[in-house]
Design a protein around this motif. Structure first.
Motif, PDB file in Angstrom:
ATOM      1  N   ILE C  10       0.978  -1.051   0.102  1.00 28.86           N
ATOM      2  CA  ILE C  10       0.031   0.271  -0.004  1.00 28.86           C
ATOM      3  C   ILE C  10       0.916   1.174   0.061  1.00 28.86           C
ATOM      4  CG2 ILE C  10      -1.560   1.281   1.285  1.00 28.86           C
ATOM      5  CD1 ILE C  10      -2.758  -1.403   2.326  1.00 28.86           C
ATOM      6  N   GLY C  11       1.821   1.211   1.021  1.00 29.19           N
ATOM      7  CA  GLY C  11       2.777   2.347   1.160  1.00 29.19           C
ATOM      8  C   GLY C  11       3.475   2.688  -0.275  1.00 29.19           C
ATOM      9  N   VAL C  14       1.050   4.327  -2.546  1.00 32.42           N
ATOM     10  CA  VAL C  14       0.934   5.839  -2.202  1.00 32.42           C
ATOM     11  C   VAL C  14       2.133   6.632  -2.925  1.00 32.42           C
ATOM     12  CG1 VAL C  14       0.919   7.267  -0.414  1.00 32.42           C
ATOM     13  CG2 VAL C  14      -0.402   5.209  -0.261  1.00 32.42           C
ATOM     14  N   LEU C  15       3.286   6.126  -2.447  1.00 33.32           N
ATOM     15  CA  LEU C  15       4.277   6.766  -2.957  1.00 33.32           C
ATOM     16  C   LEU C  15       4.338   7.240  -4.696  1.00 33.32           C
ATOM     17  CD1 LEU C  15       7.049   8.074  -1.708  1.00 33.32           C
ATOM     18  CD2 LEU C  15       8.138   5.684  -1.836  1.00 33.32           C
ATOM     19  N   VAL C  18       1.831   9.587  -5.516  1.00 32.05           N
ATOM     20  CA  VAL C  18       2.184  10.964  -5.249  1.00 32.05           C
ATOM     21  C   VAL C  18       3.118  11.595  -6.534  1.00 32.05           C
ATOM     22  CG1 VAL C  18       4.049  12.198  -3.800  1.00 32.05           C
ATOM     23  CG2 VAL C  18       2.076  10.813  -2.909  1.00 32.05           C
ATOM     24  N   ILE C  34      14.087  12.881 -10.153  1.00 32.04           N
ATOM     25  CA  ILE C  34      13.025  11.796  -9.710  1.00 32.04           C
ATOM     26  C   ILE C  34      13.002  10.635 -10.181  1.00 32.04           C
ATOM     27  CG2 ILE C  34      10.702  11.156  -9.367  1.00 32.04           C
ATOM     28  CD1 ILE C  34      10.003  14.136  -8.591  1.00 32.04           C
ATOM     29  N   TRP C 257      11.766   0.819   3.473  1.00 30.56           N
ATOM     30  CA  TRP C 257      11.453   2.012   3.417  1.00 30.56           C
ATOM     31  C   TRP C 257      12.727   3.223   3.324  1.00 30.56           C
ATOM     32  CZ3 TRP C 257       7.324   3.395   1.087  1.00 30.56           C
ATOM     33  CH2 TRP C 257       6.213   2.510   1.488  1.00 30.56           C
ATOM     34  N   PRO C 260      14.157   3.884  -0.835  1.00 34.20           N
ATOM     35  CA  PRO C 260      13.733   5.289  -1.367  1.00 34.20           C
ATOM     36  C   PRO C 260      14.186   6.473  -0.522  1.00 34.20           C
ATOM     37  CG  PRO C 260      11.743   4.201  -0.603  1.00 34.20           C
ATOM     38  CD  PRO C 260      12.796   3.305  -0.447  1.00 34.20           C
ATOM     39  N   LEU C 261      14.183   6.299   0.755  1.00 32.20           N
ATOM     40  CA  LEU C 261      14.569   7.650   1.432  1.00 32.20           C
ATOM     41  C   LEU C 261      16.084   7.940   1.332  1.00 32.20           C
ATOM     42  CD1 LEU C 261      13.871   9.783   3.444  1.00 32.20           C
ATOM     43  CD2 LEU C 261      14.260   8.062   5.517  1.00 32.20           C
TER      44      LEU C 261
END
Lengths: 292, 382, 317
Positions: C10-11, C14-15, C18, C34, C257, C260-261
């Motif tokens: 899901i996260g 969402v990313l 965005v 990006i 996570w 990508p961070l």
């Protein structure tokens, strides 16, 4: 044909001598602390760049060289104090320490780019004059300084470890850290000085090779990678191995470049590394590696 | 708990958008300026190339405006830095194309030029680049319509050097020493084909990496092939090392190199062994032509230094574009500009006499390349 | 509280959503950035599986990106394959190379494994440089871009594609680490002898994770090749491998996570530093931002060894 081969050997001895110095730095730190210091090559760059920039500002080359070695040693000291010691104090080990020295390598190279940029700097040879003939091959006078630096460093290391009290204490500490600390042998001080010494040795290498190759911003990477292939080849736990590994690698590069194809000069070292890791991970002169 | 992470990622991306990505801020225009974009390698490994180009463009902008601008409009040159990287160059070109610039000066290097031209060819923007690789506009699929080159192409250089070696130094056996970067590889191919055309045998061809510290194997093979001339094609710091080692091994033949070897580093590192090494230059600093003298005095007044040899390419690119848009009376449409360029009358630039045609987007002749020799610095000898 | 596999999926989407919306509003230059962050994030997810979860080290990941890029380039340029097939082939090509190399590398631990992956990465790069079939030092140009029907992908489409892959990659990796397989991976990182004592075949697992990380890298390479339309050996060297390690550690080794961070932070920092520092220190040239990145890496390892994400969530066993 034989003449060309001999020339390759001579060229290999000169580059091998620098590899041996870098390898000695690796082995020194590894033996005392168990850490593989990926930043080792950058001390060569720091030594070379500092000497070259001081000399081009007017300082006599030998003086510039001496100061450059001190600067490199300081870089080694800071490496330990700012990165290694705090990490170990917080329990970092194994993989984390590998990443830290990688960070150190990247940071030192970046620092070099900030201070000196990307332009190569040159340093005048310490002895000028025509090349010296040896059995039909030639080397430049500066090459004698390079080989001389090797002799000096390895002789000093031998004397230190085999003939002084401090050196014997270090050897004891390396062999059994737990017992050594119960005797009050200061392991952390030894670790600190191993970094300082390894960096000074690297810096010396940079100073003597700069008149031949120029000081370039990426020389740390080139010599660092070659130096540690030499260290693994010779045996990460063996200082004489560093010397042997350095010369074997240097000569192998030149001979394969001459006889097979110049393009493979760069790759042969890493092929050797892979073979060593596969077939004899302890290196030519090391004892069998203990499994973690 | 995952949301903070997503927010953090997005926040980082958003924040980086808020900070300049290396673009120069245009000054406020007076009138409707004609904007020329420039994508140069100002930082990165090739800064010694990009900086003089930037310097030259800045004074060219002032010079053009001091002479009435372009078709009555002021000109504005927006200078961007691709850091020597092709992917950055491509992004910057896309950015400029989106701003509908009238033309683009760039790139400094072969890969960056290739990247920019991928954008300019699609967006139909005239582009002038400053490296000697003519295969960029002269492709197998034909001449690239909007792409021009203000640097004497490799073949012109090779011809000059080879003819000199053959006629003045009576060399009959050439060994080519080139680096493994695209500059060296393409240059050596040109040398070989021109040597064949001029009837000079190439007896050996060796390559070395751009960070080589020793070229013993390469030189030994050249010596074994009994070469009487070395032709060095590189812009890396290896050139002086090569020259020194060649002398050490007792090489007594002639040594010539592309203009890429001309640098202070070469003179310093090669020392005495560098004396007598031949190369070629475009700017004659001792006996400049009228256009060169004007450029030199403007450059010296602005920067208190000698321009690098290749700064003239950027100066010429800016002036040629200005001339073209003047010629189309302010019409910046790519097709109009390129049509004008391809039918132009000869223009005496600082690099040489330019005349582009539909088949020739370099437009320079042998007069643009002058032989030089090193004797403490590189000086033009004829 | 252990997080469910679904939360990663899901996260991830969402990313992706965005990004897919944002690209319509931001300048093209940042869209390009990006896309690059997405490509790097994909590699880093795979790297985190291998280094963070399975506890190994790879200092040669850039070489797998290169294998993926070159595989795709060769097939699409020389054999006129569709770039979509090239993308898949890139992942497969990297997987094959990783599988073969695993027999050499994975017998070793820690220090020696690091050295082996480093050496293999460089050997692969030398092959790119010397082998004329793949273009030697000049590499490949005119690599075809992705297309769906008549629509050739533009900047925005590439950004959307790369983050779609990131979302899918996160979902898959999330499912993996939440499964029994994932627990086995963590068991290995805690100690191979202990893992063996509960019947886990460490070597096989390491090999599988290594190959999986290579697939991620190879897919990223396939996207990179068609996005840039030009590749050469300098894009896939040791310094890029170091950058990936940076992205992994800064984001958090044992965190998906974090990938990508970490990628976003390294790319953004590089951009900012390249713009700002030369103004203050004019002598700075080249990739000098590595000074700051290296310093950050060291600082993170000393003070925040579990990475940024661990600071704010994602409790680990």
């Amino acid at each position: 044909m034989i003449a060309a081969l001999w020339q390759y050997v001579l060229a290999g001895l000169v580059s091998g001598a620098i590899y041996a110095l870098v390898a000695a730095g690796f082995v020194l730190i590894y033996q005392v602390t168990g850490i593989i210091n990926f930043a080792q090559g950058e001390y060569v760059m720091i030594g070379a760049m500092t000497a070259a920039s001081l000399a081009s500002a007017g300082m006599p080359p030998l003086e510039a060289g001496a100061i450059a070695i001190v600067v490199a040693a300081v870089a080694g000291a800071l490496s330990y104090v700012l990165a290694i010691r705090p990490a170990r104090a917080r329990g970092a080990a194994g993989v984390a320490l590998i990443f830290i020295t990688l960070g150190l390598d990247v940071a030192l190279r970046g620092l070099g780019l900030i201070v000196w940029g990307t332009n190569p700097l040159s340093l005048n040879a310490f002895w000028t004059g025509s090349s010296i003939a040896i059995f039909g091959g030639v080397i430049q006078p500066q090459a004698l300084w390079v080989l001389g630096a090797d002799v000096l460093v390895f002789a000093l290391l031998y004397v230190f470890f085999q003939r002084t009290y401090a050196g014997t204490a270090v050897r004891a500490a390396v062999a059994s850290p737990a017992i050594a600390s119960t005797f009050g042998i200061p392991l952390r001080t030894f670790a600190f000085w191993s970094f300082v010494a390894a960096a000074a040795i690297g810096g010396l290498g940079g100073v003597v090779i700069a008149p031949i190759t120029s000081a370039t911003y990426d020389m740390g990477l080139t010599f660092g990678l070659a130096g540690f292939v030499a260290a693994v080849l010779g045996g990460l736990e063996s200082l004489p191995g560093a010397l042997v590994g350095g010369f074997v690698l240097g000569i192998a590069e030149k001979v394969s470049g001459g006889l097979i194809s110049t393009g493979w000069e760069q790759g042969i070292g890493f092929l050797i590394l892979v073979l060593v890791l596969l077939l004899r991970p302890q290196g030519l002169l090391g004892r069998a590696v203990r499994q973690a | 708990m995952r949301f903070p992470a997503i927010v953090a990622v997005v926040a980082v991306l958003a924040t980086s958008s808020a900070v300049s990505g290396g673009a120069a801020t245009p000054s406020s225009p007076t009138g409707t300026p004609i904007v020329i974009g420039a994508i140069l390698s100002i930082t990165g490994n090739y800064a010694p190339l990009g900086e003089p180009e930037r310097n030259a463009l800045l004074i060219a902008e002032k010079d053009i405006n001091a002479h009435g601008g372009i078709a009555g409009h002021p000109v504005q040159i927006t200078i961007l830095d691709d850091e020597g990287k092709a992917d950055v160059a491509q992004q910057l070109a896309t950015q400029l194309a989106g701003q509908h610039v009238a033309a683009i000066v760039g790139g400094t290097l072969t890969p960056t030029t290739a990247a920019i031209s991928r954008v300019t060819s699609g967006a139909k923007i005239v582009e002038m680049y400053m490296n000697p690789s003519d295969s960029l506009w002269n492709t197998k699929a034909g001449v690239m319509k909007y792409l021009y080159e203000t640097t004497p192409r490799n073949a012109l250089e090779a011809d000059k050097l080879l003819a000199f070696l053959r006629d003045k130094k009576h060399c009959k056996r050439i060994a080519v020493m080139h680096d493994e970067a695209p500059y060296g590889v393409s240059g050596s191919a040109v040398v070989r084909s021109e040597a064949e055309r001029l009837g000079i045998p190439v007896v050996d061809d060796e390559s070395f990496p751009i960070n080589a510290t020793d070229v013993t194997p390469q030189l030994q093979k050249a010596l074994a092939a009994k070469a009487d001339a070395l032709m060095i094609w590189t812009a890396s710091p290896v050139a002086p090392i090569l020259v020194r080692q060649a002398k050490q091994f007792g090489f007594t033949g002639a040594i010539a190199g592309t203009t890429g070897i001309v640098s202070d580093n070469f003179v310093l590192v090669a020392g005495k062994d560098g004396y007598g090494v031949y190369s070629d230059l475009n700017l004659n600093l001792v006996h400049p032509s009228p256009e060169q003298a004007r450029f030199l005095s403007l450059y010296r007044a602005a920067y208190h230094a000698r321009p690098a040899n290749f700064a003239s390419f950027a100066w010429d690119a800016a002036h040629l574009i200005a001339l073209a848009i003047d010629g189309t009376r302010g019409n910046t449409d790519g097709d109009a500009v390129t049509a004008w360029l391809q039918t132009m009358k000869p223009y005496q630039g600082t690099t040489g006499r330019f005349q582009f045609t539909a088949a020739d987007h370099n437009g320079l002749g042998p007069d643009a390349v002058k032989m030089a020799v090193e004797n403490g610095t590189f000086n033009v000898i004829e | 509280m252990p997080r469910s596999a679904a939360s990663y999926a899901i996260g991830g989407f969402v990313l992706f959503a965005v990004v897919a919306i944002a690209v319509w509003f931001i300048p093209p230059y940042y869209t390009g950035l990006i896309t690059l962050v997405g490509i790097y994030a994909l590699v880093t997810i795979g790297l985190n599986l291998f280094m963070g979860y399975a506890g190994q080290v790879s200092l040669g990941q850039a070489a797998f990106v290169g294998v993926g890029a070159y595989t795709s380039a060769v097939l699409t340029v020389k054999l006129q394959w569709s770039p979509w097939l090239g993308l898949v082939a890139g992942g497969i090509g990297a997987a094959i190379v990783a599988y073969v190399l695993s027999f050499v590398a994975l017998r070793l631990r820690e220090n020696l494994l690091a050295l082996a992956t480093l050496a293999l990465g460089i050997v692969i790069n030398v092959v790119f440089n010397q082998w004329d079939f793949v273009g030697g030092s000049s590499g490949f140009s005119s690599i075809p871009s992705f297309a769906i029907g008549r629509f050739t992908f533009d900047l925005r489409a590439h950004a959307i594609l790369s983050w779609l892959l990131v979302a899918l990659g996160l979902a898959f990796a999330g499912a993996l680490v939440r499964s029994n397989y994932g627990r086995s991976m963590i068991a290995i990182s805690a100690g191979e002898l202990g893992a063996a004592s509960v019947g886990i075949d460490a070597l096989r697992l390491k090999r599988q994770t290594f190959v999986l990380s290579a697939i991620y890298a190879g897919l990223a390479g396939g996207v990179y090749a068609s996005y840039q339309t030009y590749i050469d050996p300098t894009s896939f060297g040791f310094l890029l491998s170091v950058n990936f390690v940076l992205m992994s550690v800064i984001g958090g080794l044992r965190s998906l996570w974090g990938a990508p961070l970490g990628a976003a932070i390294v790319v953004a920092l590089t951009q900012v530093l390249q713009s700002v520092v030369p103004i203050v220190i004019p002598s700075a040239r080249g990739d000098f931002q590595s000074f700051f990145l290296g310093a950050i890496l060291i600082a993170m390892l000393v003070f925040l060894p579990k990475g940024l994400v661990s600071r704010f969530g994602e409790a680990r066993a």
